[in-house]
Scaffold this motif. Structure first.
Motif, PDB file in Angstrom:
ATOM      1  N   ARG A  98      -5.041   6.600  -1.676  1.00  0.00           N
ATOM      2  CA  ARG A  98      -4.765   5.609  -0.627  1.00  0.00           C
ATOM      3  C   ARG A  98      -5.891   5.545   0.396  1.00  0.00           C
ATOM      4  NH1 ARG A  98       0.007   7.083  -0.046  1.00  0.00           N
ATOM      5  NH2 ARG A  98       1.030   5.490  -1.320  1.00  0.00           N
ATOM      6  N   LEU A 127       0.815  -1.218   0.000  1.00  0.00           N
ATOM      7  CA  LEU A 127       0.000   0.000   0.000  1.00  0.00           C
ATOM      8  C   LEU A 127       0.846   1.265   0.000  1.00  0.00           C
ATOM      9  CD1 LEU A 127      -3.041   0.804   0.108  1.00  0.00           C
ATOM     10  CD2 LEU A 127      -2.807   0.925   2.600  1.00  0.00           C
ATOM     11  N   GLU A 177      -6.235  -4.281  -5.223  1.00  0.00           N
ATOM     12  CA  GLU A 177      -6.368  -3.572  -3.959  1.00  0.00           C
ATOM     13  C   GLU A 177      -7.007  -4.486  -2.913  1.00  0.00           C
ATOM     14  OE1 GLU A 177     -10.111  -0.776  -3.892  1.00  0.00           O
ATOM     15  OE2 GLU A 177      -8.942  -0.270  -5.670  1.00  0.00           O
ATOM     16  N   PHE A 196      -0.652   3.913  -5.269  1.00  0.00           N
ATOM     17  CA  PHE A 196      -1.759   4.301  -4.384  1.00  0.00           C
ATOM     18  C   PHE A 196      -1.651   5.750  -3.896  1.00  0.00           C
ATOM     19  CE2 PHE A 196      -1.364  -0.348  -3.818  1.00  0.00           C
ATOM     20  CZ  PHE A 196      -2.639  -0.723  -4.213  1.00  0.00           C
TER      21      PHE A 196
END
Length: 277
Positions: A23, A14, A239, A19
């Protein structure tokens, strides 16, 4: 029933630039899909620093690891590891005969570490040495290992066997192998297999291999986001919310309910990583 499941993404990058623009939205979608936590593996010193900072911002949801990925191993690996360990704070919590977990940075694992001879063997010796050093970290700190292995299973197993009785456990990340390879990995009885989007691919053999070779108490779920998105998102950025697609396909393969699979894999996470969810 499907809406009741919860899960942990045990392997998500992440911190990556993929991202940077959304995010917070990615994390929100993950929560809405049922994600209870996201574990963040590092690959080098800069990513270790980013992950520690991110996890401090979201302490109830993001959990950090530190480590040097085999593809990042170079001639200066010793210096890299010294800096990574320093930033993680693990030097202050060595194992001295009692169960010690983590450090001041709430680390859940040493990772992403391992061996990768797929592209090149230029730094083969350095990879082997760096991996063994990080295996020793796991023994010392009682933190589990998050292991990446590509075209190097024999070498990896050879090293792990030296420490098998001392290791606290860990995850063989991104398992895509056959029954024989699964059996070889599961001989390390405190380790589990990490399974992600490949399970859902049309040509994947995992829906047949896993129920035959891997008990449900030896699996954890993962994305490896932003890579390897599951069907129906294949080709897109992966994701954590998409772990649910993996969970549903795995429940189908094992012939159990999504709720049962959810509960078992969450218990596995709690056991291996010693975290409360």
């Amino acid at each position: 029933m499907k809406d009741m499941v919860s899960f942990v993404d045990t392997h998500c990058h992440l911190d990556g630039e993929e991202f940077d623009q959304d995010r917070a939205e990615v994390m929100q979608r993950a929560r809405e899909a049922g994600c209870k936590a996201i574990f963040l593996p590092a690959i080098d010193l800069p990513s270790s620093q980013r992950i520690l900072a991110l996890s401090q911002q979201y302490p109830d949801f993001l959990y950090p690891m530190i480590g040097l990925h085999p593809e990042e191993v170079r001639a200066d690996w010793r210096e890299q590891l010294a800096e990574i360990r320093r930033c993680g704070g693990t030097e202050v919590r060595r194992y001295e005969g009692t169960e010690v977990r983590g450090c001041e940075n709430r680390l859940v694992a040493i990772g992403e570490v391992g061996l990768d001879f797929y592209w090149s063997r230029e730094f083969e010796k350095e990879q082997l040495e760096a991996f063994e050093e990080q295996v020793r970290w796991s023994v010392e700190t009682r933190l589990p290992l998050m292991i990446h292995c590509r075209k190097a299973q024999n070498e990896m197993v050879h090293i792990l066997k030296r420490y098998a009785s001392e290791l606290p456990g860990g995850v063989f990340h991104c398992f895509t192998g056959n029954e024989k390879e699964a059996a070889e990995l599961l001989q390390f009885d405190r380790f589990v297999l990490g399974v992600g989007g490949v399970l859902t691919f049309k040509k994947s053999h995992l829906p047949e291999v896993l129920p035959q070779a891997v008990p449900l108490d030896r699996i954890v779920l993962e994305t490896d986001a932003p890579y390897m998105a599951p069907v129906p998102h294949r080709g897109q950025r992966n994701e954590p919310a998409y772990v649910k697609d993996v969970l549903l396909r795995m429940a189908e393969a094992y012939g159990v309910s999504p709720q049962e699979l959810s509960e078992q894999t969450n218990r596995n996470v709690t056991r291996v990583f010693d975290v409360k969810l």
